[in-house]
Structure formats: C-alpha cells, structure tokens
Design a protein around this motif. Sequence first.
Motif, short mmCIF file in Angstrom:
data_model
loop_
_atom_site.label_atom_id
_atom_site.label_comp_id
_atom_site.label_asym_id
_atom_site.label_seq_id
_atom_site.Cartn_x
_atom_site.Cartn_y
_atom_site.Cartn_z
N ALA A 173 -8.44 2.98 3.37
CA ALA A 173 -9.82 3.23 3.82
C ALA A 173 -10.79 3.14 2.65
O ALA A 173 -11.87 2.54 2.79
CB ALA A 173 -9.90 4.59 4.50
N LEU A 204 -11.22 -0.54 1.65
CA LEU A 204 -12.04 -1.26 2.61
C LEU A 204 -13.51 -0.87 2.49
O LEU A 204 -14.39 -1.72 2.61
CB LEU A 204 -11.54 -1.03 4.03
CG LEU A 204 -10.23 -1.71 4.38
CD1 LEU A 204 -9.77 -1.27 5.76
CD2 LEU A 204 -10.36 -3.22 4.31
N ALA A 205 -13.78 0.40 2.28
CA ALA A 205 -15.16 0.86 2.14
C ALA A 205 -15.82 0.23 0.91
O ALA A 205 -17.00 -0.08 0.93
CB ALA A 205 -15.21 2.37 2.06
N ARG A 263 -15.58 -4.00 1.81
CA ARG A 263 -16.31 -4.42 3.01
C ARG A 263 -16.91 -3.20 3.68
O ARG A 263 -16.32 -2.64 4.61
CB ARG A 263 -15.37 -5.11 4.00
CG ARG A 263 -15.02 -6.52 3.61
CD ARG A 263 -14.31 -7.18 4.73
NE ARG A 263 -15.22 -7.29 5.88
CZ ARG A 263 -15.15 -8.25 6.76
NH1 ARG A 263 -14.24 -9.17 6.66
NH2 ARG A 263 -15.98 -8.30 7.77
N GLY A 279 -18.80 -0.96 6.23
CA GLY A 279 -18.93 -1.17 7.67
C GLY A 279 -17.58 -1.20 8.33
O GLY A 279 -16.79 -0.30 8.17
N ARG A 280 -17.29 -2.30 9.02
CA ARG A 280 -16.05 -2.41 9.78
C ARG A 280 -14.98 -3.15 9.00
O ARG A 280 -15.27 -4.11 8.31
CB ARG A 280 -16.32 -3.16 11.09
CG ARG A 280 -17.29 -2.40 11.98
CD ARG A 280 -17.45 -3.06 13.31
NE ARG A 280 -16.17 -3.15 13.95
CZ ARG A 280 -15.88 -4.01 14.91
NH1 ARG A 280 -16.78 -4.84 15.32
NH2 ARG A 280 -14.68 -4.03 15.46
N PRO A 281 -13.71 -2.71 9.18
CA PRO A 281 -12.62 -3.45 8.53
C PRO A 281 -12.40 -4.78 9.24
O PRO A 281 -12.81 -4.94 10.39
CB PRO A 281 -11.42 -2.53 8.72
CG PRO A 281 -11.74 -1.72 9.92
CD PRO A 281 -13.25 -1.56 9.92
N ALA A 339 -10.93 -7.47 11.55
CA ALA A 339 -10.28 -7.26 12.84
C ALA A 339 -8.75 -7.39 12.73
O ALA A 339 -8.02 -6.63 13.38
CB ALA A 339 -10.82 -8.25 13.87
N ALA A 356 -7.36 -4.19 11.22
CA ALA A 356 -7.49 -3.11 12.19
C ALA A 356 -6.41 -3.22 13.27
O ALA A 356 -5.80 -2.22 13.64
CB ALA A 356 -8.88 -3.12 12.81
N ASP A 360 -3.48 -0.52 13.96
CA ASP A 360 -3.32 0.04 15.31
C ASP A 360 -1.88 -0.13 15.79
O ASP A 360 -1.31 0.78 16.40
CB ASP A 360 -4.27 -0.64 16.30
CG ASP A 360 -5.70 -0.16 16.17
OD1 ASP A 360 -5.93 0.91 15.55
OD2 ASP A 360 -6.60 -0.86 16.68
#
Length: 70
Positions: free
Chosen positions: A31, A34-35, A38, A40-42, A44, A47, A51
């Motif tokens: 995390a 990624l922050a 990038r 915002g959002r990781p 896809a 992610a 998941d």
Amino acid sequence: MASDTGGVDPDGPEDLEAVADRLEAALERIAAHLAAVRPGRPPAELAARLDGLIGRLREVLDSAPTASED
C-alpha cells in the motif's frame, strides 16, 4: 506459482499470529509503495490479483478446523 514460506514449514507449529503479522506488514508495504508511485487507485491488474489472494486466504481460513474440532 511457487510460494515463498520464508524458511518456515507451512504445516509446522508456527504461531498463526506471527504469520498474520507478516502478512499485514507485507500488505502495508504494498500500500505504501502504491501510494508513493501511483497516488489514487492501484493498477486494476494488481487490485484483481490481491482480491484473488484475499479470497483464497478466506477460503482456507473458512475450511480450517477450529481448536474445538481437534
């Protein structure tokens, strides 16, 4: 896909709390990276992979015998 157990026998008596702590630390590092890279959002793809791994972990935990079942 090969799994790295860090030299720990996955069927051994290692404390599950220690395993959970290492997993949490690894997810925190992901995390944080990624922050920094990038905001915002990781991506896809990442992610979706995370998941999937979380889903597999939940399945294993749900099917694991409890202490009272031993």
